[in-house]
Design a protein around this motif. Structure first.
Motif, short mmCIF file in Angstrom:
data_model
loop_
_atom_site.label_atom_id
_atom_site.label_comp_id
_atom_site.label_asym_id
_atom_site.label_seq_id
_atom_site.Cartn_x
_atom_site.Cartn_y
_atom_site.Cartn_z
N ARG A 29 46.48 30.01 30.90
CA ARG A 29 45.92 31.09 31.30
C ARG A 29 45.15 30.96 32.58
O ARG A 29 45.02 32.02 33.33
N GLN A 30 44.43 29.83 32.87
CA GLN A 30 43.47 29.64 33.87
C GLN A 30 44.30 29.17 35.03
O GLN A 30 43.81 28.99 36.22
N GLY A 31 45.38 28.62 34.87
CA GLY A 31 46.17 27.75 35.70
C GLY A 31 47.01 28.63 36.86
O GLY A 31 47.44 28.25 37.75
N ALA A 32 47.02 29.79 36.71
CA ALA A 32 48.05 30.71 37.50
C ALA A 32 47.33 30.50 39.01
O ALA A 32 45.97 30.80 39.07
N GLY A 33 48.08 30.00 39.86
CA GLY A 33 47.60 29.67 41.33
C GLY A 33 46.70 28.41 41.51
O GLY A 33 46.24 28.55 42.40
N MET A 34 46.85 27.68 40.50
CA MET A 34 46.04 26.45 40.39
C MET A 34 46.44 25.49 41.59
O MET A 34 47.71 25.28 41.76
N SER A 35 45.51 24.88 42.08
CA SER A 35 45.97 23.60 43.08
C SER A 35 45.33 22.53 42.28
O SER A 35 44.99 22.28 41.38
N ALA A 36 45.86 21.32 43.19
CA ALA A 36 45.22 19.95 42.67
C ALA A 36 43.66 19.65 42.49
O ALA A 36 43.29 18.88 41.57
N VAL A 37 43.06 20.72 43.18
CA VAL A 37 41.49 20.62 43.33
C VAL A 37 41.15 20.71 41.53
O VAL A 37 40.22 20.00 41.17
N ARG A 38 41.85 21.58 40.82
CA ARG A 38 41.43 21.76 39.23
C ARG A 38 41.68 20.62 38.48
O ARG A 38 40.94 20.38 37.44
N VAL A 39 42.44 19.68 39.11
CA VAL A 39 42.91 18.45 38.12
C VAL A 39 41.91 17.51 38.50
O VAL A 39 41.24 17.02 37.39
N ALA A 40 41.52 17.40 39.45
CA ALA A 40 40.51 16.61 39.93
C ALA A 40 38.78 17.14 39.09
O ALA A 40 38.13 16.31 38.75
N GLN A 41 38.67 18.47 38.96
CA GLN A 41 37.45 19.16 38.35
C GLN A 41 37.74 18.86 36.85
O GLN A 41 36.55 18.36 36.09
N ALA A 42 38.83 18.50 36.38
CA ALA A 42 38.98 18.41 35.06
C ALA A 42 38.47 16.88 34.76
O ALA A 42 37.92 16.53 33.67
#
Length: 176
Positions: free
Chosen positions: A15-28
């Motif tokens: 749901r939240q990942g649409a348009g996600m970049s690698a930054v989200r992985v680092a935040q997680a």
């Protein structure tokens, strides 16, 4: 219906990942580390800082981080600049499986509620009668080819309750 932390993580990432970049992985990854540190913190136990179970929270972030890493690997392998859930075949299969499980759980719950509503209108009773009336009931049941319980069920089906709460039954002949 209870989903595993992996199911929840997959749903959240989708749901939240649409348009996600690698930054989200680092935040997680950062949030996973912070949650694990909070779990080991003595002040957490002393003050009961978190409203939810800290172990469940840590497990949830571990699962989310794993899902973000899977999505990142998929994006790199596929050459995507952003995550598009509909192009994620593995994620789509998991989402479809979750939807089927949810529909089955909802259908089972609806059937259970319906059975409970139907059962609320039913009355079950054990009747202990004296020998004389019991013998007469068994004879009437035998003549009609019924069990005494079936005759009593027919009797209960013909009950009339008057305005003064008097209970009566008009004479009848038990039948199949």
């Amino acid at each position: 219906m209870i989903w595993s932390s992996e199911d929840v993580a997959r749903d959240v990432v989708r749901r939240q990942g649409a348009g996600m970049s690698a930054v989200r992985v680092a935040q997680a990854a950062v949030r996973e580390r912070e949650t694990a540190e909070e779990l080991r913190s003595p002040r957490l136990v002393e003050r009961d800082v978190l409203a939810s179970d800290p172990e469940e929270l840590a497990e949830a972030w571990v699962a989310r981080h794993a899902e973000w890493r899977r999505v990142q690997a998929l994006m790199e392998a596929s050459g995507w600049s952003v995550y598009e859930p509909e192009r994620d075949s593995t994620g789509s299969v998991w989402a479809a499986e979750r939807a089927v499980r949810r529909e089955r759980a909802l259908a089972a719950h609806a059937a259970h509620v319906e059975r409970r509503h139907a059962a609320a209108d039913e009355v079950q009773a054990k009747v202990w009668g004296a020998a004389g009336p019991g013998r007469l009931l068994r004879q009437a049941a035998a003549r009609a080819g019924l069990t005494p319980s079936e005759v009593l069920a027919q009797l209960a089906g013909r009950v009339v309750v008057g305005e003064d709460c008097a209970v009566s039954v008009a004479p009848f002949i038990p039948s199949r």
